[in-house]
Design an enzyme around this catalytic site. Structure first.
Site, PDB file in Angstrom:
ATOM      1  N   GLN A  50      26.559  12.961 -32.016  1.00 15.93           N
ATOM      2  CA  GLN A  50      26.627  12.051 -30.786  1.00 15.93           C
ATOM      3  C   GLN A  50      24.930  11.897 -30.390  1.00 15.93           C
ATOM      4  O   GLN A  50      24.613  11.283 -29.690  1.00 15.93           O
ATOM      5  CB  GLN A  50      27.499  12.656 -29.613  1.00 15.93           C
ATOM      6  N   CYS A  98      34.888   9.288 -23.997  1.00 16.84           N
ATOM      7  CA  CYS A  98      33.779   9.560 -25.020  1.00 16.84           C
ATOM      8  C   CYS A  98      32.338   9.302 -24.333  1.00 16.84           C
ATOM      9  O   CYS A  98      32.503   7.933 -24.095  1.00 16.84           O
ATOM     10  CB  CYS A  98      34.312   9.286 -26.136  1.00 16.84           C
ATOM     11  N   LEU A  99      31.539   9.878 -24.415  1.00 17.37           N
ATOM     12  CA  LEU A  99      30.114   9.518 -23.903  1.00 17.37           C
ATOM     13  C   LEU A  99      29.611   8.448 -25.001  1.00 17.37           C
ATOM     14  O   LEU A  99      29.002   7.858 -24.557  1.00 17.37           O
ATOM     15  CB  LEU A  99      29.227  10.506 -23.981  1.00 17.37           C
ATOM     16  N   HIS A 140      38.971  16.808 -29.743  1.00 16.28           N
ATOM     17  CA  HIS A 140      38.223  15.658 -29.567  1.00 16.28           C
ATOM     18  C   HIS A 140      36.747  15.707 -30.159  1.00 16.28           C
ATOM     19  O   HIS A 140      36.533  14.998 -30.897  1.00 16.28           O
ATOM     20  CB  HIS A 140      38.091  15.000 -28.092  1.00 16.28           C
ATOM     21  N   GLU A 141      36.307  16.978 -29.752  1.00 12.84           N
ATOM     22  CA  GLU A 141      34.798  17.161 -30.016  1.00 12.84           C
ATOM     23  C   GLU A 141      34.737  17.450 -31.854  1.00 12.84           C
ATOM     24  O   GLU A 141      33.952  17.227 -32.531  1.00 12.84           O
ATOM     25  CB  GLU A 141      34.354  18.411 -29.487  1.00 12.84           C
ATOM     26  N   HIS A 144      34.579  14.465 -34.191  1.00 14.45           N
ATOM     27  CA  HIS A 144      33.086  13.925 -33.926  1.00 14.45           C
ATOM     28  C   HIS A 144      32.542  14.390 -35.280  1.00 14.45           C
ATOM     29  O   HIS A 144      31.755  13.733 -36.116  1.00 14.45           O
ATOM     30  CB  HIS A 144      32.277  14.366 -32.795  1.00 14.45           C
TER      31      HIS A 144
HETATM   32 NI    NI Z   1      33.810  12.022 -27.886  1.00 15.02          NI
END
Ligand code: NI
Length: 189
Positions: A50, A98-99, A140-141, A144
């Site tokens: 990210q 999510c950012l 979730h992480e 990524h």
């Molecule tokens: Ni996220």
């Protein structure tokens, strides 16, 4: 250093991240920067892709969620080279954000329990089982690292409904209190 967050639609978010070695240059700085960027952006977790780093590291600090999820009050962790070895239990629905997808929250089904092997920031190995909110954030992480966004896991009907929103977000039509990198913008290393 606070990094800008890579936004949905950017190819950097779709790459498969690589494991790192113990001599990975600047590891401590990268971990510190991930936390700093996450706190600044008011996230609960942040994965290296990210911020445009294609390596298998993510950080979590559950404190902001502790009011509703007491188990998260002391949950501050670094996950290096993580491998989820088991997913079990019921598929549980929960709203996720999510950012990298500012302003969008959708319900996602995930297994309630996971078993995960990883190293912490001191290269201490762990093999742990998580459930509840912690298992949710970790999954979730972790996604990524494999180029998976939570919106990929939203049910088909909702996915069709949010398609336009995702397109708008990828074009920069969103509000965020942090700096971002849009698809088409170059990531500075
Ligand atoms: Ni996220």
């Amino acid at each position: 250093m606070i990094y800008p967050i890579v936004v949905y639609g950017h190819p950097a978010l779709r790459k498969i991240a690589s494991d790192i070695d113990q001599d990975f240059p600047g590891l401590n700085k990268l971990i510190a920067d991930l936390f700093e960027t996450m706190y600044y952006s008011e996230g609960i977790g942040l994965a290296a892709p990210q911020i445009g780093k294609t390596v298998r590291i993510f950080v979590i600090d559950g404190k902001p969620a502790a009011e509703d999820e007491p188990q998260m009050s002391d949950f501050k962790k670094v996950f290096i080279n993580a491998q989820i070895s088991e997913r079990s239990g019921e598929l549980v629905p929960m709203n996720e954000g999510c950012l990298s997808i500012p302003g969008l929250r959708e319900e996602v089904l995930r297994p309630s329990h996971i078993r995960i092997r990883y190293f912490d920031e001191n290269w201490k190995p762990f093999d742990e089982v998580y459930e509840g909110y912690a298992a949710r954030v970790i999954q979730h992480e972790y996604d990524h690292l494999d180029g998976i966004m939570f919106t990929d896991k939203v049910n088909l009907l909702r996915r069709r409904l949010i398609k336009g929103k995702l397109t708008a977000i990828s074009k920069g039509r969103f509000e965020a209190d942090y700096k971002t990198i849009l698809p088409g913008q170059k990531i500075k290393s």
